[in-house]
Design an enzyme around this catalytic site. Structure first.
Site, PDB file in Angstrom:
ATOM      1  CE  LYS A 166      -2.233  -0.933   3.777  1.00 31.96           C
ATOM      2  NZ  LYS A 166      -1.541  -2.190   4.103  1.00 31.96           N
ATOM      3  CD  GLU A 192      -2.158   6.628   9.735  1.00 33.09           C
ATOM      4  OE1 GLU A 192      -0.941   6.493   9.584  1.00 33.09           O
ATOM      5  OE2 GLU A 192      -2.992   5.888   9.198  1.00 33.09           O
ATOM      6  NE  ARG A 193      -2.575  -0.047  15.266  1.00 38.83           N
ATOM      7  CZ  ARG A 193      -3.389  -0.406  14.289  1.00 38.83           C
ATOM      8  NH1 ARG A 193      -3.181   0.072  13.071  1.00 38.83           N
ATOM      9  NH2 ARG A 193      -4.394  -1.216  14.506  1.00 38.83           N
TER      10      ARG A 193
END
Length: 313
Positions: A166, A192-193
């Protein structure tokens, strides 16, 4: 704690007091001059807690969503507002930088010069400036352009597990956006992490495409209010390049579902629950809230946008 910027152009402050705290949802009482919807209110120790007005309950009470953690917030605390809304900086100087929902840089780089700021709450373009023609957005990736071509202003989803490529696809699309379309890219991370954002930042820097993009994050450890508004903040920055500089913009949002989750989690005290109604209908309705329609200079979608904005989500 995030730095919350205030509007210093308005000298008059409206003062109230906190009367209820339910997680990220806060009720505030004002004797008079009830703040309008989308007004930013500051409260808590050193006015470090930012709350955005989402509804007016009656002539004296508002209900808002906290954009910062509410630890230490208690009933009876003073709350004040200057009437301003949440704003983000705009200008060429933001290229290659990483921001939070308040427009503060979080990449440990040099401080930005004084820049104009725009409210994240903007009206959609008038009908006279919206495009009605259908046009293919060429990504430069043959498998996409031949098998599943993207449309300016259309929507596309990018699905895949870990390690399937991705990031490679995104890097190539960002690179081609600059090389083929002379545009810029805007990446917005919703939920998001920290690890994901850190890796993406260094991947973009290593691929030498960071200088042609802007990054904004509302991370997983931040309150749902920040994750809910970070999409609108990123759209505002992208709209600047679309409307003021008339450039194509590729806007990538990772991901729209976490935007929906943030909104749903924030509003449980309201009784809004996506899983009590048809989820797809709720998803579509809330996704429309983040879109600002097709425009003469840009086309919007909800995940990857080309500015003439295009989208994948």
């Amino acid at each position: 704690m995030a730095t919350v910027l205030k509007n210093n152009n308005i000298s008059k402050s409206i003062v109230g007091k906190v009367i209820a705290v339910r997680g990220s949802v806060v009720d505030i009482w004002f004797n008079k001059d009830l703040p309008s919807i989308n007004t930013l209110i500051h409260t808590g120790p050193d006015n470090g807690i930012a709350i955005e007005v989402l509804s007016q309950l009656d002539d004296h009470r508002i209900r808002g969503i906290a954009l910062t953690p509410t630890q230490g917030l208690a009933r009876g605390m003073r709350a004040e507002t200057d009437g301003g809304q949440l704003t983000v900086p705009v200008g060429k100087e933001i290229m290659g930088r990483m921001f939070d929902v308040f427009g503060n840089t979080i990449d440990h780089g040099e401080a930005l010069p004084e820049l104009p700021r725009k409210s994240v709450h903007q009206l959609p373009p008038p009908l006279s400036k919206r495009s009605t023609k259908s046009e293919i957005f060429e990504t430069g990736i043959k498998a996409i352009d031949v098998m599943v071509p993207l449309q300016h202003g259309g929507n596309a989803g990018l699905f895949g597990g870990a390690g399937v490529g991705k990031t490679v696809l995104l890097t190539e699309m960002i690179h081609n956006m600059v090389g083929y379309h002379q545009g810029i890219s805007m990446f917005c991370g919703i939920g998001e992490r920290c690890r994901e954002g850190h890796e993406l930042y260094h991947d973009m820097k290593k691929a030498d495409v960071l200088k042609d993009m802007v990054m904004m994050f509302g991370q997983m450890n931040e309150p749902p209010g920040a994750r809910f508004r970070v999409g609108h903040a990123a759209l505002t920055m992208a709209e600047y390049f679309r409307d003021d500089e008339h450039r194509d913009v590729l806007l990538l949002i990772d991901n729209v579902f976490r935007f929906i989750q943030a909104r749903n989690g924030s509003f449980r005290p309201y009784g809004a629950n996506a899983f009590k109604i048809r989820l797809s209908a709720y998803f579509g309705y809330r996704t429309c809230k983040i879109r600002r329609a097709d425009c003469e200079y840009g086309y919007w979608g909800n995940y990857q946008y080309t500015g003439r904005l295009c989208s994948c989500g």
